[in-house]
Scaffold this motif. Sequence first.
Motif, PDB file in Angstrom:
ATOM      1  N   UNK A 173       1.015  -0.971  -0.235  1.00 11.85           N
ATOM      2  CA  UNK A 173      -0.020  -0.199  -0.258  1.00 11.85           C
ATOM      3  C   UNK A 173       1.346   1.409   0.707  1.00 11.85           C
ATOM      4  N   UNK A 174       1.889   1.149   0.527  1.00 14.89           N
ATOM      5  CA  UNK A 174       2.699   2.352   1.003  1.00 14.89           C
ATOM      6  C   UNK A 174       3.382   2.338  -0.748  1.00 14.89           C
ATOM      7  N   UNK A 175       3.751   1.507  -1.383  1.00 12.76           N
ATOM      8  CA  UNK A 175       4.922   1.738  -2.837  1.00 12.76           C
ATOM      9  C   UNK A 175       3.448   2.576  -3.729  1.00 12.76           C
ATOM     10  N   UNK A 176       2.001   1.889  -2.896  1.00  9.99           N
ATOM     11  CA  UNK A 176       0.854   2.540  -4.203  1.00  9.99           C
ATOM     12  C   UNK A 176       1.291   4.013  -4.118  1.00  9.99           C
ATOM     13  N   UNK A 177       0.829   3.956  -2.664  1.00 15.11           N
ATOM     14  CA  UNK A 177       0.936   5.544  -1.820  1.00 15.11           C
ATOM     15  C   UNK A 177       1.610   6.570  -2.816  1.00 15.11           C
ATOM     16  N   UNK A 178       3.209   6.184  -2.832  1.00 17.00           N
ATOM     17  CA  UNK A 178       4.405   7.082  -3.328  1.00 17.00           C
ATOM     18  C   UNK A 178       4.293   7.089  -4.832  1.00 17.00           C
ATOM     19  N   UNK A 179       3.007   6.698  -5.326  1.00 12.43           N
ATOM     20  CA  UNK A 179       2.822   6.437  -6.913  1.00 12.43           C
ATOM     21  C   UNK A 179       2.412   7.709  -6.811  1.00 12.43           C
ATOM     22  N   UNK A 180       0.954   7.737  -5.834  1.00  8.18           N
ATOM     23  CA  UNK A 180      -0.046   8.379  -5.659  1.00  8.18           C
ATOM     24  C   UNK A 180       0.486   9.998  -5.891  1.00  8.18           C
ATOM     25  N   UNK A 181       1.016  10.601  -4.667  1.00  8.97           N
ATOM     26  CA  UNK A 181       2.388  11.362  -4.616  1.00  8.97           C
ATOM     27  C   UNK A 181       3.138  11.412  -5.407  1.00  8.97           C
ATOM     28  N   UNK A 182       3.629  11.037  -5.700  1.00  7.03           N
ATOM     29  CA  UNK A 182       4.773  11.004  -7.084  1.00  7.03           C
ATOM     30  C   UNK A 182       3.166  11.655  -8.523  1.00  7.03           C
ATOM     31  N   UNK A 183       2.069  11.368  -8.451  1.00  9.45           N
ATOM     32  CA  UNK A 183       1.387  12.275  -9.712  1.00  9.45           C
ATOM     33  C   UNK A 183       0.525  13.167  -9.709  1.00  9.45           C
ATOM     34  N   UNK A 184       0.620  13.710  -7.982  1.00 10.72           N
ATOM     35  CA  UNK A 184       0.402  15.724  -7.987  1.00 10.72           C
ATOM     36  C   UNK A 184       1.396  15.938  -8.470  1.00 10.72           C
ATOM     37  N   UNK A 185       2.375  15.738  -9.662  1.00 13.71           N
ATOM     38  CA  UNK A 185       3.050  16.631 -10.038  1.00 13.71           C
ATOM     39  C   UNK A 185       2.116  17.502 -11.607  1.00 13.71           C
ATOM     40  N   UNK A 186       1.577  16.077 -11.453  1.00 15.35           N
ATOM     41  CA  UNK A 186       0.745  16.778 -12.736  1.00 15.35           C
ATOM     42  C   UNK A 186      -0.076  17.710 -12.786  1.00 15.35           C
ATOM     43  N   UNK A 187      -0.138  18.559 -11.487  1.00 13.16           N
ATOM     44  CA  UNK A 187      -1.107  19.762 -11.095  1.00 13.16           C
ATOM     45  C   UNK A 187      -0.983  20.554 -11.253  1.00 13.16           C
ATOM     46  N   UNK A 188       0.526  20.630 -10.991  1.00 12.11           N
ATOM     47  CA  UNK A 188       1.320  21.899 -11.100  1.00 12.11           C
ATOM     48  C   UNK A 188       1.260  22.501 -12.796  1.00 12.11           C
ATOM     49  N   UNK A 189       0.892  23.567 -13.217  1.00 11.75           N
ATOM     50  CA  UNK A 189       1.332  23.835 -14.013  1.00 11.75           C
ATOM     51  C   UNK A 189       2.523  23.969 -14.978  1.00 11.75           C
TER      52      UNK A 189
END
Length: 437
Positions: A272-288
């Motif tokens: 679950x933590x590995x999947x969470x790390x992926x989700x955290x990295x995906x936040x970059x897509x919301x940056x301008x």
Amino acid sequence: MVDMDWKRKMVSSDIPNSPKLSSKLHVTIPSPFFKVLPTVSSSPISCSAPSLCSAYELYLRLPELRNLWSSRDFPHWTSEPILKPALQALEISFRLIFAVSSDTRPYINHREWNRRLDSLVTNQIQILAAISEEDEEDESSAVPVSDVRSSLSLLPQLATWRRSEALGKKILSTIDNEMRRCKYTLGLGEQNIAGKPNLRYDSICRPNELYSLKDNPYADHIDNQENQTLYIIHQILESWIYASRNLLDRIVSSIEDERFEKASDDVYLLEKIWKLLTEIEDLHMLMDPEDFLKLKKQLQIKSTGKNDAFCFRSRGLVEVMKMSKDLRHKVPAVLAVEVDPTGGPRLQEAAMKLYSRKSECDKIHLLQGMQAVEAAAKSFFFSYRQLVAEMMGSAETNATASQELCDSLSQIFMEPTYYPSLDAAKTFLGEFWSHLG
């Protein structure tokens, strides 16, 4: 090469009342099964140059964060090494919510940010609740609780501020819901109708000290809102990486002590933590996009070679990946057999017996969890490679690739299975059942 005849003898003797197996059973073993040994020595998992790793750590103020993660204020609380950095990651997430809610740029997608942050915090709380449930089963663990709520966390302020009120109240409701099976709650202002004791959140998490690290070294002379966003996202990421490293230590210890049920529970938490790390990295897509690329130039972030993917500047991530991969060395201990020095199918036989007899379910769960961790870890690096291309353009990923070999990120998720014995055992069993007439 593996003698295929052993398989017919073994399966027919270990599966009771099994129908006759065709004498012409052909088993196709995946090619990685035979190629796993040559690739081990050329693992693509390695850190970037020391100077790049140090620059990354200084930017995130990791030495100061590491002091907070590693402090031991409650020596009789066995889950402190895991829960403390995890709780601090949650508190830093509240700071990210505050930063996003305070962002006045008219072109930011606040609606999607709120959805993603809601999901991020919810998943973190679910993992925290699972760790807390396991903690209660350990009678030797003295959990620090009291009747006092946190007075330093940002969450109560988020729940009353107009810009973040809806999300803040939703998080409080999530804490109530996810912690319902635990004997205590987080004490962040949730309703707590059951009147359970509160975790001593302020003493464990130290929100004031975390808040003192809210600015990175470039905050004063880089005028770019995404600088703060990037900084906070990676602090959350590194906090969970540190927690997962301690969780891996506990998994190894549990296997060595033959506490396979405990190890199984922790392995699925690691997934679950590995999947969470992926989700955290995906936040970059919301940056301008333009602001981010401008920040990349301002911070002088650039690749220097084919084995210099940006994520490899995190020493913690590289170490956790190596530790996750090295769980494969514990398979003989789980199966209670020694590796055959001649390359024989001793481990495969033991795995097939374990799967077919079903008398030691905890071991089956543990082995399945190990393979789930492999899948989640490889998925992280696959997603990361796609993320780099989407954020910086495909030329960035192509620049790190060799004409002869794939880039280091691609090599990770294209590596043969870490568990060839389990892979072969399932292949043989699958062929056996598919040939029953």
